[in-house]
Design a protein around this motif. Structure first.
Motif, PDB file in Angstrom:
ATOM      1  N   MET A 271       0.820  -1.208   0.000  1.00  0.00           N
ATOM      2  CA  MET A 271       0.000   0.000   0.000  1.00  0.00           C
ATOM      3  C   MET A 271       0.857   1.263   0.000  1.00  0.00           C
ATOM      4  SD  MET A 271      -2.933  -1.275  -0.262  1.00  0.00           S
ATOM      5  CE  MET A 271      -3.953   0.178  -0.031  1.00  0.00           C
ATOM      6  N   SER A 272       1.905   1.289   0.810  1.00  0.00           N
ATOM      7  CA  SER A 272       2.764   2.468   0.916  1.00  0.00           C
ATOM      8  C   SER A 272       3.894   2.462  -0.101  1.00  0.00           C
ATOM      9  CB  SER A 272       3.362   2.555   2.321  1.00  0.00           C
ATOM     10  OG  SER A 272       4.259   1.465   2.533  1.00  0.00           O
ATOM     11  N   GLY A 273       4.265   1.257  -0.568  1.00  0.00           N
ATOM     12  CA  GLY A 273       5.424   1.118  -1.437  1.00  0.00           C
ATOM     13  C   GLY A 273       6.742   1.108  -0.698  1.00  0.00           C
ATOM     14  N   ARG A 274       6.707   1.185   0.637  1.00  0.00           N
ATOM     15  CA  ARG A 274       7.973   1.177   1.386  1.00  0.00           C
ATOM     16  C   ARG A 274       8.638  -0.196   1.289  1.00  0.00           C
ATOM     17  NH1 ARG A 274       4.641   4.012   5.185  1.00  0.00           N
ATOM     18  NH2 ARG A 274       5.156   6.243   5.183  1.00  0.00           N
ATOM     19  N   VAL A 275       9.960  -0.169   1.188  1.00  0.00           N
ATOM     20  CA  VAL A 275      10.763  -1.381   1.057  1.00  0.00           C
ATOM     21  C   VAL A 275      11.869  -1.357   2.109  1.00  0.00           C
ATOM     22  CG1 VAL A 275      12.369  -2.656  -0.439  1.00  0.00           C
ATOM     23  CG2 VAL A 275      10.293  -1.637  -1.416  1.00  0.00           C
ATOM     24  N   LEU A 276      12.099  -2.491   2.736  1.00  0.00           N
ATOM     25  CA  LEU A 276      13.219  -2.696   3.655  1.00  0.00           C
ATOM     26  C   LEU A 276      14.050  -3.862   3.141  1.00  0.00           C
ATOM     27  CD1 LEU A 276      14.865  -2.509   6.296  1.00  0.00           C
ATOM     28  CD2 LEU A 276      13.085  -3.900   7.387  1.00  0.00           C
ATOM     29  N   GLU A 277      15.371  -3.643   3.015  1.00  0.00           N
ATOM     30  CA  GLU A 277      16.298  -4.714   2.672  1.00  0.00           C
ATOM     31  C   GLU A 277      17.307  -4.866   3.807  1.00  0.00           C
ATOM     32  OE1 GLU A 277      17.414  -4.507  -1.854  1.00  0.00           O
ATOM     33  OE2 GLU A 277      16.989  -2.466  -1.116  1.00  0.00           O
ATOM     34  N   LEU A 278      17.593  -6.101   4.152  1.00  0.00           N
ATOM     35  CA  LEU A 278      18.607  -6.401   5.156  1.00  0.00           C
ATOM     36  C   LEU A 278      19.819  -7.015   4.482  1.00  0.00           C
ATOM     37  CD1 LEU A 278      19.719  -6.901   8.055  1.00  0.00           C
ATOM     38  CD2 LEU A 278      18.502  -9.094   8.007  1.00  0.00           C
ATOM     39  N   PHE A 279      20.980  -6.415   4.709  1.00  0.00           N
ATOM     40  CA  PHE A 279      22.255  -6.953   4.257  1.00  0.00           C
ATOM     41  C   PHE A 279      23.070  -7.305   5.501  1.00  0.00           C
ATOM     42  CE2 PHE A 279      20.658  -4.097   1.071  1.00  0.00           C
ATOM     43  CZ  PHE A 279      20.970  -4.685  -0.136  1.00  0.00           C
ATOM     44  N   THR A 280      23.740  -8.449   5.475  1.00  0.00           N
ATOM     45  CA  THR A 280      24.467  -8.864   6.674  1.00  0.00           C
ATOM     46  C   THR A 280      25.627  -9.781   6.345  1.00  0.00           C
ATOM     47  OG1 THR A 280      24.212  -9.836   8.888  1.00  0.00           O
ATOM     48  CG2 THR A 280      22.979 -10.880   7.089  1.00  0.00           C
ATOM     49  N   GLN A 281      26.568  -9.852   7.278  1.00  0.00           N
ATOM     50  CA  GLN A 281      27.677 -10.804   7.219  1.00  0.00           C
ATOM     51  C   GLN A 281      27.397 -12.042   8.055  1.00  0.00           C
ATOM     52  OE1 GLN A 281      30.646  -7.876   8.565  1.00  0.00           O
ATOM     53  NE2 GLN A 281      31.690  -8.121   6.613  1.00  0.00           N
ATOM     54  N   GLU A 282      26.248 -12.067   8.729  1.00  0.00           N
ATOM     55  CA  GLU A 282      25.911 -13.183   9.614  1.00  0.00           C
ATOM     56  C   GLU A 282      25.418 -14.391   8.807  1.00  0.00           C
ATOM     57  OE1 GLU A 282      26.108 -13.371  13.313  1.00  0.00           O
ATOM     58  OE2 GLU A 282      27.613 -12.088  12.415  1.00  0.00           O
ATOM     59  N   PRO A 283      25.550 -15.602   9.357  1.00  0.00           N
ATOM     60  CA  PRO A 283      25.088 -16.800   8.634  1.00  0.00           C
ATOM     61  C   PRO A 283      23.597 -17.031   8.711  1.00  0.00           C
ATOM     62  CG  PRO A 283      26.074 -17.442  10.712  1.00  0.00           C
ATOM     63  CD  PRO A 283      26.299 -15.965  10.583  1.00  0.00           C
ATOM     64  N   GLY A 284      22.915 -16.344   9.624  1.00  0.00           N
ATOM     65  CA  GLY A 284      21.494 -16.575   9.794  1.00  0.00           C
ATOM     66  C   GLY A 284      20.738 -15.289  10.060  1.00  0.00           C
ATOM     67  N   VAL A 285      19.412 -15.364   9.937  1.00  0.00           N
ATOM     68  CA  VAL A 285      18.543 -14.259  10.337  1.00  0.00           C
ATOM     69  C   VAL A 285      17.313 -14.856  11.012  1.00  0.00           C
ATOM     70  CG1 VAL A 285      17.403 -14.132   8.070  1.00  0.00           C
ATOM     71  CG2 VAL A 285      17.323 -12.171   9.615  1.00  0.00           C
ATOM     72  N   GLN A 286      17.017 -14.372  12.200  1.00  0.00           N
ATOM     73  CA  GLN A 286      15.823 -14.803  12.913  1.00  0.00           C
ATOM     74  C   GLN A 286      14.650 -13.964  12.428  1.00  0.00           C
ATOM     75  OE1 GLN A 286      15.892 -17.295  15.188  1.00  0.00           O
ATOM     76  NE2 GLN A 286      13.899 -17.174  16.208  1.00  0.00           N
ATOM     77  N   PHE A 287      13.664 -14.620  11.833  1.00  0.00           N
ATOM     78  CA  PHE A 287      12.445 -13.950  11.397  1.00  0.00           C
ATOM     79  C   PHE A 287      11.368 -14.221  12.428  1.00  0.00           C
ATOM     80  CE2 PHE A 287       8.560 -14.536   8.466  1.00  0.00           C
ATOM     81  CZ  PHE A 287       8.091 -13.270   8.782  1.00  0.00           C
ATOM     82  N   TYR A 288      10.872 -13.143  13.025  1.00  0.00           N
ATOM     83  CA  TYR A 288       9.841 -13.245  14.047  1.00  0.00           C
ATOM     84  C   TYR A 288       8.658 -12.386  13.609  1.00  0.00           C
ATOM     85  CZ  TYR A 288       7.431 -12.360  18.497  1.00  0.00           C
ATOM     86  OH  TYR A 288       6.483 -12.230  19.476  1.00  0.00           O
ATOM     87  N   SER A 289       7.473 -12.974  13.605  1.00  0.00           N
ATOM     88  CA  SER A 289       6.301 -12.307  13.055  1.00  0.00           C
ATOM     89  C   SER A 289       5.404 -11.669  14.113  1.00  0.00           C
ATOM     90  CB  SER A 289       5.489 -13.287  12.192  1.00  0.00           C
ATOM     91  OG  SER A 289       5.225 -14.506  12.862  1.00  0.00           O
ATOM     92  N   GLY A 290       5.976 -11.318  15.269  1.00  0.00           N
ATOM     93  CA  GLY A 290       5.215 -10.593  16.284  1.00  0.00           C
ATOM     94  C   GLY A 290       4.086 -11.391  16.892  1.00  0.00           C
ATOM     95  N   ASN A 291       4.295 -12.702  17.029  1.00  0.00           N
ATOM     96  CA  ASN A 291       3.217 -13.598  17.462  1.00  0.00           C
ATOM     97  C   ASN A 291       2.771 -13.367  18.893  1.00  0.00           C
ATOM     98  OD1 ASN A 291       3.776 -14.998  14.943  1.00  0.00           O
ATOM     99  ND2 ASN A 291       5.535 -15.885  15.988  1.00  0.00           N
ATOM    100  N   PHE A 292       3.662 -12.847  19.739  1.00  0.00           N
ATOM    101  CA  PHE A 292       3.333 -12.705  21.152  1.00  0.00           C
ATOM    102  C   PHE A 292       2.922 -11.281  21.519  1.00  0.00           C
ATOM    103  CE2 PHE A 292       6.306 -16.351  20.879  1.00  0.00           C
ATOM    104  CZ  PHE A 292       5.401 -17.336  21.245  1.00  0.00           C
ATOM    105  N   LEU A 293       2.885 -10.376  20.546  1.00  0.00           N
ATOM    106  CA  LEU A 293       2.268  -9.076  20.796  1.00  0.00           C
ATOM    107  C   LEU A 293       0.765  -9.298  20.949  1.00  0.00           C
ATOM    108  CD1 LEU A 293       4.181  -6.954  18.107  1.00  0.00           C
ATOM    109  CD2 LEU A 293       4.683  -7.127  20.557  1.00  0.00           C
ATOM    110  N   ASP A 294       0.186  -8.671  21.978  1.00  0.00           N
ATOM    111  CA  ASP A 294      -1.218  -8.995  22.284  1.00  0.00           C
ATOM    112  C   ASP A 294      -2.084  -7.775  22.563  1.00  0.00           C
ATOM    113  OD1 ASP A 294      -0.253  -8.179  24.721  1.00  0.00           O
ATOM    114  OD2 ASP A 294      -0.556 -10.093  25.743  1.00  0.00           O
TER     115      ASP A 294
END
Length: 349
Positions: A271-294
């Motif tokens: 809707m907004s067209g905003r884009v976020l890109e993550l660049f890293t030297q780390e071997p992993g990325v933890q993706f968390y979808s805000g499941n415990f926000l209530d």
């Protein structure tokens, strides 16, 4: 033109110590605000495709909620990001016990972790430099660890985060940045189109601790190798989604040569067209979808409801001190821990 940084008083800790807020701004109008308490990113203001700015970071406008029950909004995490099973590990034949603060497990460095300490701060040209000395035995970890974090806002709307650390005794180190994002500036994040450059992920048990193996994403709800809305498969009947109450998993990045930087993730809010890109030297990325926000937390005029923010935490894998098959997270005297990640904001017109 270099980005500018201004320091202002924010609040005082219960012991009277001054907490400052640093405002980073560039010529494009992007603004980032960071506390020297916890190295917390409190605000990220970026434009949409029509040039309208919004704050895309979850957080608070006062200090008290960060001291109380903040779910690591915007914070620096250490000594060890993510979980260590049972709060125990053995290093060089010696057993160590850490405090448990997430069920039976040790999470994000314990309490207080690096997210709840006051860092020494200084401004070097266009960079905010934060330093913290973690004493030998703090939260059960061996060795005195000296940590330096560099935050810089570039002219290209990138937030650069660089960690460096040295120790006088061998110790696990896995540092990360724990911002929550909502590129719409409100509502839920289920319509955000996510891409993660990972052919596999780290399966977890019901306690959110790795099983010790890797699993392919192909044919599962964890396949984000091509863009897909976060909410497209988040509620499917899948054991791993059930364990995490959604996505709360470390993705194993398809990396270039060792030490190189890879584009780990790409997120677009349609809707907004905003884009976020993550660049890293780390071997992993933890993706968390805000499941415990209530909905129990409010800040900056918003209510943080279920799945109203997502995290992309560049890091090594959870529980690596107990998983010899995972990439090494032990820092030894004479070595320098150094890793950099970048958060790039843009618009898709």
């Amino acid at each position: 033109m270099h980005s500018a940084i201004e320091r202002s008083p924010f609040a005082r800790l219960p012991d009277g110590s001054q907490v400052n807020v640093f405002t980073l701004a560039n010529a494009a109008g992007m603004i980032v605000r960071i506390l020297d308490f916890g190295g917390i990113i409190t605000e990220i203001h970026v434009p949409d495709r029509d040039g309208v700015f919004a704050d895309v970071a979850l957080g608070f406008d006062t200090l008290a909620p960060y001291l109380a029950d903040s779910p690591y909004f915007g914070a620096l995490i250490g000594r060890y990001g993510n979980r260590i099973a049972g709060g125990r590990f053995t290093l060089d034949g010696q057993a160590y016990t850490l405090p448990v603060n997430n069920g039976a497990n040790h999470l994000h460095g314990g309490v207080p972790g690096f997210d709840r300490v006051l860092w020494r701060s200084r401004i070097e040209h266009d960079t905010l430099v934060l330093e913290y000395r973690s004493a030998d035995g703090e939260q059960g970890y061996p060795g005195t660890l000296d940590v330096t974090v560099h935050y810089r806002l570039t002219a290209d709307n990138e937030i650069m985060v660089r960690f460096e650390a040295v120790t006088d005794r061998a110790t696990p180190v896995n540092l990360t940045q724990h911002s929550y994002f909502n590129l719409a500036g409100g509502g839920d994040i289920l319509g955000h189109a996510m891409t993660i450059d990972a052919d596999s992920f780290v399966p977890i048990d019901a306690g959110l601790v790795p099983l010790g193996s890797l699993a392919p994403v192909a044919g599962t709800p964890f396949d984000f190798r091509t863009p897909r809305p976060i909410g497209a498969r988040i509620d499917e009947a899948h054991a791993q989604l059930a364990h995490g109450s959604g996505y709360d998993h470390c993705f194993v990045l398809n990396r270039p040569a060792p030490g190189g930087m890879t584009r780990a993730a790409h997120v677009r809010e349609p809707m907004s067209g905003r884009v976020l890109e993550l660049f890293t030297q780390e071997p992993g990325v933890q993706f968390y979808s805000g499941n415990f926000l209530d909905g129990s937390l409010t800040g900056k005029g918003r209510t943080y409801a279920h799945r109203s923010g997502f995290c992309l935490e560049p890091q090594h894998f959870p529980d690596s001190p107990n998983q010899p098959g995972f990439p090494n997270t032990i820092l030894r005297p004479g070595q320098v821990y150094a890793t950099e990640s970048r958060l790039r904001f843009s618009v898709d017109r």
